[in-house]
Write a protein that holds these residues in place. Structure first.
Motif, short mmCIF file in Angstrom:
data_model
loop_
_atom_site.label_atom_id
_atom_site.label_comp_id
_atom_site.label_asym_id
_atom_site.label_seq_id
_atom_site.Cartn_x
_atom_site.Cartn_y
_atom_site.Cartn_z
N THR A 192 0.83 -1.21 0.00
CA THR A 192 0.00 0.00 0.00
C THR A 192 0.87 1.25 0.00
OG1 THR A 192 -1.73 -1.19 1.19
CG2 THR A 192 -1.83 1.21 1.25
N GLU A 193 1.91 1.24 0.83
CA GLU A 193 2.82 2.40 0.86
C GLU A 193 3.47 2.61 -0.51
OE1 GLU A 193 5.64 1.78 3.99
OE2 GLU A 193 4.15 2.03 5.57
N ALA A 194 3.91 1.53 -1.14
CA ALA A 194 4.55 1.64 -2.45
C ALA A 194 3.55 2.15 -3.49
CB ALA A 194 5.12 0.29 -2.88
N ASN A 195 2.34 1.66 -3.44
CA ASN A 195 1.32 2.11 -4.39
C ASN A 195 1.01 3.59 -4.21
OD1 ASN A 195 1.08 -0.40 -5.56
ND2 ASN A 195 -0.68 -1.02 -4.34
N ILE A 196 0.96 4.05 -2.97
CA ILE A 196 0.70 5.47 -2.71
C ILE A 196 1.84 6.32 -3.27
CG2 ILE A 196 0.54 7.21 -0.89
CD1 ILE A 196 -1.06 5.14 0.74
N LYS A 197 3.07 5.92 -3.01
CA LYS A 197 4.23 6.68 -3.50
C LYS A 197 4.26 6.72 -5.03
CE LYS A 197 7.13 5.83 0.52
NZ LYS A 197 8.31 5.12 1.03
N VAL A 198 4.01 5.59 -5.66
CA VAL A 198 4.01 5.53 -7.12
C VAL A 198 2.86 6.37 -7.67
CG1 VAL A 198 3.65 3.98 -9.10
CG2 VAL A 198 5.21 3.34 -7.28
N GLY A 199 1.71 6.29 -7.04
CA GLY A 199 0.56 7.09 -7.47
C GLY A 199 0.83 8.57 -7.37
N ILE A 200 1.49 8.99 -6.28
CA ILE A 200 1.84 10.41 -6.13
C ILE A 200 2.83 10.83 -7.20
CG2 ILE A 200 3.05 12.03 -4.62
CD1 ILE A 200 1.74 10.60 -2.24
N ALA A 201 3.80 9.97 -7.50
CA ALA A 201 4.79 10.30 -8.53
C ALA A 201 4.12 10.44 -9.90
CB ALA A 201 5.87 9.23 -8.58
N PHE A 202 3.23 9.52 -10.25
CA PHE A 202 2.54 9.61 -11.53
C PHE A 202 1.60 10.81 -11.59
CE2 PHE A 202 3.29 4.85 -11.87
CZ PHE A 202 4.34 5.01 -12.76
N ALA A 203 0.92 11.08 -10.48
CA ALA A 203 0.04 12.25 -10.44
C ALA A 203 0.86 13.53 -10.60
CB ALA A 203 -0.75 12.27 -9.14
N GLY A 204 2.02 13.56 -9.97
CA GLY A 204 2.90 14.73 -10.11
C GLY A 204 3.36 14.91 -11.54
N ALA A 205 3.75 13.80 -12.19
CA ALA A 205 4.20 13.88 -13.59
C ALA A 205 3.05 14.31 -14.49
CB ALA A 205 4.75 12.53 -14.04
N ALA A 206 1.85 13.77 -14.24
CA ALA A 206 0.70 14.17 -15.05
C ALA A 206 0.35 15.64 -14.79
CB ALA A 206 -0.49 13.28 -14.74
N GLY A 207 0.48 16.08 -13.56
CA GLY A 207 0.22 17.49 -13.23
C GLY A 207 1.20 18.41 -13.92
N ILE A 208 2.45 18.04 -13.92
CA ILE A 208 3.46 18.85 -14.61
C ILE A 208 3.17 18.88 -16.11
CG2 ILE A 208 5.89 18.98 -15.25
CD1 ILE A 208 6.55 17.95 -12.44
N GLY A 209 2.78 17.73 -16.67
CA GLY A 209 2.43 17.66 -18.09
C GLY A 209 1.24 18.56 -18.39
N GLY A 210 0.23 18.54 -17.53
CA GLY A 210 -0.93 19.41 -17.72
C GLY A 210 -0.56 20.87 -17.61
N LEU A 211 0.30 21.19 -16.69
CA LEU A 211 0.75 22.57 -16.52
C LEU A 211 1.50 23.04 -17.76
CD1 LEU A 211 1.02 24.99 -14.56
CD2 LEU A 211 3.19 24.01 -13.85
N LEU A 212 2.35 22.15 -18.29
CA LEU A 212 3.09 22.51 -19.51
C LEU A 212 2.15 22.72 -20.69
CD1 LEU A 212 6.20 20.17 -19.27
CD2 LEU A 212 6.17 22.64 -18.99
N LEU A 213 1.08 21.93 -20.77
CA LEU A 213 0.10 22.13 -21.84
C LEU A 213 -0.58 23.49 -21.69
CD1 LEU A 213 -1.70 18.68 -22.27
CD2 LEU A 213 -0.28 19.86 -23.92
N LEU A 214 -0.90 23.86 -20.47
CA LEU A 214 -1.57 25.13 -20.24
C LEU A 214 -0.65 26.33 -20.50
CD1 LEU A 214 -3.63 24.38 -17.00
CD2 LEU A 214 -4.49 24.65 -19.32
N THR A 215 0.63 26.13 -20.32
CA THR A 215 1.57 27.24 -20.52
C THR A 215 2.17 27.25 -21.92
OG1 THR A 215 3.37 25.95 -19.60
CG2 THR A 215 2.16 27.38 -18.09
#
Length: 179
Positions: free
Chosen positions: A103-126
């Motif tokens: 569960t801890e590993a899944n949470i960490k991986v999920g946060i990392a992927f969400a962060g990467a997707a967030g950065i990708g979305g931010l780059l699209l907006l900018t």
């Protein structure tokens, strides 16, 4: 002790009867006429007592062996129960630890992927569309690979095993062995 009382009384009665029927004047071989039958009665009585004591010891030894066998069996059963309890407890702790770490590993991986997707979305907006799309597709591909690996591990049941009644480990969700 009461087992020996009839033998003692019988020996005394035999001795008294032999003394009473003996002649008043005992000389030379006259004493032998009295001592030989009394000695024979004494030896026979001693053999009788020895036989009774041997049977008593044999019965007592048999009773003690039976008592010890029952106690040994009870100890073995209690030890087996305690062993089974410890194995079950250790298995439950192992399962909890695996679940917690997974569960801890899944949470960490999920946060990392969400962060990467967030950065990708931010780059699209900018207005960094190419870089944003590249970031989003990379995060999606990595997330897909991670999910695929988890499904494969779950299908193979490599993470968790359970003990069977015969003591051999068996994979969870695996079918029972055929004979």
């Amino acid at each position: 002790m009461l087992k020996f009382l009839p033998g003692i009384l019988l020996l005394q009665v035999i001795t008294v009867v032999l003394v009473l029927i003996a002649p008043a004047e005992l000389s030379g071989l006259g004493w032998l006429r009295l001592l030989i039958p009394v000695g024979i009665a004494g030896v026979l009585t001693a053999a009788w007592f020895n036989s009774m004591a041997a049977h008593h010891n044999k019965d007592e030894l048999s009773r003690l062996q039976e008592c010890h066998a029952k106690e040994r069996e009870a100890l073995r059963i209690n030890a087996e129960r305690a062993k089974t309890k410890v194995i079950k407890q250790a298995h439950q702790e192992t399962i909890q630890e695996v679940r917690r770490s997974s569960t801890e590993a899944n949470i960490k991986v999920g946060i990392a992927f969400a962060g990467a997707a967030g950065i990708g979305g931010l780059l699209l907006l900018t207005q960094f569309i190419t870089l944003g799309l590249l970031m989003l597709t990379t995060a999606g591909g990595a997330l897909g690979g991670y999910v695929l690996r988890l499904r494969q591990e779950k299908a193979k049941n490599l993470l968790i095993t359970t003990p069977t009644p015969k003591g051999k480990p068996r994979l969870i969700n695996a079918s029972a062995p055929t004979k």
